[in-house]
Design a protein around this motif. Structure first.
Motif, PDB file in Angstrom:
ATOM      1  N   LEU A  37       4.873 -64.563  72.447  1.00  0.00           N
ATOM      2  CA  LEU A  37       5.043 -65.603  71.551  1.00  0.00           C
ATOM      3  C   LEU A  37       5.676 -66.608  72.370  1.00  0.00           C
ATOM      4  O   LEU A  37       5.950 -67.616  72.693  1.00  0.00           O
ATOM      5  CB  LEU A  37       7.086 -64.534  72.056  1.00  0.00           C
ATOM      6  N   GLN A  38       5.091 -67.639  70.671  1.00  0.00           N
ATOM      7  CA  GLN A  38       5.897 -69.210  70.326  1.00  0.00           C
ATOM      8  C   GLN A  38       7.152 -69.473  71.221  1.00  0.00           C
ATOM      9  O   GLN A  38       8.507 -69.000  70.244  1.00  0.00           O
ATOM     10  CB  GLN A  38       6.037 -69.333  69.211  1.00  0.00           C
ATOM     11  N   GLY A  39       7.145 -70.296  71.430  1.00  0.00           N
ATOM     12  CA  GLY A  39       8.401 -70.965  72.515  1.00  0.00           C
ATOM     13  C   GLY A  39       8.664 -69.867  73.352  1.00  0.00           C
ATOM     14  O   GLY A  39       9.906 -70.806  74.228  1.00  0.00           O
ATOM     15  N   VAL A  40       8.765 -68.758  73.683  1.00  0.00           N
ATOM     16  CA  VAL A  40       8.920 -68.069  74.823  1.00  0.00           C
ATOM     17  C   VAL A  40       7.966 -68.868  75.689  1.00  0.00           C
ATOM     18  O   VAL A  40       7.057 -68.475  75.728  1.00  0.00           O
ATOM     19  CB  VAL A  40       9.136 -66.681  74.266  1.00  0.00           C
ATOM     20  N   LYS A  41       8.942 -68.869  77.174  1.00  0.00           N
ATOM     21  CA  LYS A  41       8.121 -69.068  78.244  1.00  0.00           C
ATOM     22  C   LYS A  41       8.705 -68.156  79.109  1.00  0.00           C
ATOM     23  O   LYS A  41       9.937 -68.129  79.430  1.00  0.00           O
ATOM     24  CB  LYS A  41       8.875 -70.652  78.786  1.00  0.00           C
ATOM     25  N   LEU A  42       7.722 -68.067  79.956  1.00  0.00           N
ATOM     26  CA  LEU A  42       7.637 -67.270  81.774  1.00  0.00           C
ATOM     27  C   LEU A  42       8.124 -68.501  83.170  1.00  0.00           C
ATOM     28  O   LEU A  42       6.836 -69.462  83.096  1.00  0.00           O
ATOM     29  CB  LEU A  42       6.587 -65.715  82.023  1.00  0.00           C
ATOM     30  N   LEU A  43       8.972 -67.944  83.057  1.00  0.00           N
ATOM     31  CA  LEU A  43       9.085 -68.908  84.512  1.00  0.00           C
ATOM     32  C   LEU A  43       9.404 -69.172  85.733  1.00  0.00           C
ATOM     33  O   LEU A  43       9.942 -68.131  85.969  1.00  0.00           O
ATOM     34  CB  LEU A  43      10.640 -70.220  84.169  1.00  0.00           C
ATOM     35  N   ILE A  44       8.751 -69.107  86.349  1.00  0.00           N
ATOM     36  CA  ILE A  44       8.342 -68.597  88.101  1.00  0.00           C
ATOM     37  C   ILE A  44       9.500 -70.056  89.299  1.00  0.00           C
ATOM     38  O   ILE A  44       8.329 -70.788  88.884  1.00  0.00           O
ATOM     39  CB  ILE A  44       7.064 -68.504  88.184  1.00  0.00           C
ATOM     40  N   THR A  45       9.637 -69.279  89.423  1.00  0.00           N
ATOM     41  CA  THR A  45      10.944 -70.268  91.175  1.00  0.00           C
ATOM     42  C   THR A  45      10.209 -70.022  92.144  1.00  0.00           C
ATOM     43  O   THR A  45       9.613 -68.568  92.604  1.00  0.00           O
ATOM     44  CB  THR A  45      11.996 -70.190  90.401  1.00  0.00           C
ATOM     45  N   ASP A  46      10.239 -70.345  93.265  1.00  0.00           N
ATOM     46  CA  ASP A  46      10.590 -70.104  94.602  1.00  0.00           C
ATOM     47  C   ASP A  46      11.508 -70.093  95.620  1.00  0.00           C
ATOM     48  O   ASP A  46      12.859 -70.777  94.359  1.00  0.00           O
ATOM     49  CB  ASP A  46       9.134 -71.446  95.238  1.00  0.00           C
ATOM     50  N   ARG A  47      11.579 -69.193  96.903  1.00  0.00           N
ATOM     51  CA  ARG A  47      12.659 -69.109  96.792  1.00  0.00           C
ATOM     52  C   ARG A  47      11.878 -69.289  99.003  1.00  0.00           C
ATOM     53  O   ARG A  47      11.634 -69.523  99.145  1.00  0.00           O
ATOM     54  CB  ARG A  47      13.458 -68.145  97.636  1.00  0.00           C
ATOM     55  N   PHE A  48      13.140 -69.610  99.589  1.00  0.00           N
ATOM     56  CA  PHE A  48      13.068 -69.865 100.753  1.00  0.00           C
ATOM     57  C   PHE A  48      13.399 -68.955 101.241  1.00  0.00           C
ATOM     58  O   PHE A  48      14.484 -68.394 101.483  1.00  0.00           O
ATOM     59  CB  PHE A  48      13.491 -71.463 101.716  1.00  0.00           C
ATOM     60  N   GLU A  49      12.666 -68.169 102.640  1.00  0.00           N
ATOM     61  CA  GLU A  49      12.925 -66.820 103.393  1.00  0.00           C
ATOM     62  C   GLU A  49      12.200 -67.175 104.097  1.00  0.00           C
ATOM     63  O   GLU A  49      11.578 -67.433 104.857  1.00  0.00           O
ATOM     64  CB  GLU A  49      11.886 -65.521 102.314  1.00  0.00           C
ATOM     65  N   ASP A  50      13.236 -66.029 104.912  1.00  0.00           N
ATOM     66  CA  ASP A  50      13.362 -66.124 107.074  1.00  0.00           C
ATOM     67  C   ASP A  50      14.570 -65.752 107.119  1.00  0.00           C
ATOM     68  O   ASP A  50      14.409 -64.392 106.342  1.00  0.00           O
ATOM     69  CB  ASP A  50      14.079 -67.796 107.465  1.00  0.00           C
ATOM     70  N   TYR A  51      14.084 -65.200 108.523  1.00  0.00           N
ATOM     71  CA  TYR A  51      15.191 -63.499 108.980  1.00  0.00           C
ATOM     72  C   TYR A  51      16.779 -63.602 108.577  1.00  0.00           C
ATOM     73  O   TYR A  51      17.239 -62.739 108.637  1.00  0.00           O
ATOM     74  CB  TYR A  51      14.954 -64.110 110.536  1.00  0.00           C
ATOM     75  N   ARG A  52      16.939 -64.702 107.697  1.00  0.00           N
ATOM     76  CA  ARG A  52      18.474 -64.814 107.273  1.00  0.00           C
ATOM     77  C   ARG A  52      18.562 -64.050 106.406  1.00  0.00           C
ATOM     78  O   ARG A  52      19.235 -63.832 105.747  1.00  0.00           O
ATOM     79  CB  ARG A  52      18.977 -66.193 107.654  1.00  0.00           C
ATOM     80  N   GLY A  53      17.469 -64.218 104.990  1.00  0.00           N
ATOM     81  CA  GLY A  53      17.544 -63.868 103.773  1.00  0.00           C
ATOM     82  C   GLY A  53      16.487 -64.613 102.856  1.00  0.00           C
ATOM     83  O   GLY A  53      15.414 -65.357 103.143  1.00  0.00           O
ATOM     84  N   GLU A  54      17.381 -65.155 101.926  1.00  0.00           N
ATOM     85  CA  GLU A  54      16.826 -65.471 101.068  1.00  0.00           C
ATOM     86  C   GLU A  54      17.267 -66.867 100.536  1.00  0.00           C
ATOM     87  O   GLU A  54      18.970 -66.332 100.056  1.00  0.00           O
ATOM     88  CB  GLU A  54      15.668 -64.680  99.820  1.00  0.00           C
TER      89      GLU A  54
END
Length: 171
Positions: free
Chosen positions: A10-27
């Motif tokens: 769809l024109q103008g619609v974007k899928l954005l992918i972000t990241d997370r830092f993850e360790d033994y405490r969570g994200e």
């Protein structure tokens, strides 16, 4: 925060992918970094945030208006999200695309005006955020989730709907 922008059908619609830092405490991760979004060409100024909590089998939407850009994300749980072009002047009118948004994939959708968006809750519970370019207004339109003009394929044919969303589709 990493930001990857992918085009959709769809024109103008974007899928954005972000990241997370993850360790033994969570994200730990970002939801929005204006500098990175602007550098990626997503220069919308957002002025209003909303959050929704929903339970399994709930279908919310498809809502839209003529002036609001939205940035949506599922922070907890998993949804089957749908974006549909409701702009009758667009060559994409009547087209739709689905996406899985979850707390595991960290995907976001950037949705321009005149595009209905909604979601169906797959997990037991979800938390879903909306970042919007205009304050929430009552000038919203609702596209019936089962409108035959769009023929959207949902994971169910018997969702839990609000009275507002349980409308008779156009025939």
């Amino acid at each position: 925060m990493k930001l990857e922008v992918q085009e959709t059908k769809l024109q103008g619609v974007k899928l954005l992918i972000t990241d997370r830092f993850e360790d033994y405490r969570g994200e730990l991760g970002g939801i929005y970094d204006e500098q990175k979004y602007f550098a990626a060409g997503l220069t919308t100024k957002f002025v209003y945030d909303m959050v929704s909590m929903s339970y399994k089998n709930v279908l919310r939407g498809l809502h839209y208006d003529n002036h609001t850009t939205k940035l949506v994300q599922c922070l907890y749980g998993t949804v089957y999200a749908v974006v549909a072009c409701c702009d009758e002047t667009s060559p994409d009118f009547g087209k739709w695309q689905s996406f899985i948004l979850s707390d595991k994939n960290h995907h976001q959708l950037y949705i321009p005006p005149k595009h209905g968006n909604g979601y169906y809750v797959i997990s037991d519970q979800i938390i879903y955020t909306y970042r919007m370019s205009h304050s929430h207004s009552d000038e919203q339109f609702i596209l019936a989730w089962n409108d035959p003009r769009y023929n959207i394929r949902w994971p169910t044919d018997k969702p839990i709907l609000s009275a507002k969303d349980d409308i008779i589709p156009n025939k």
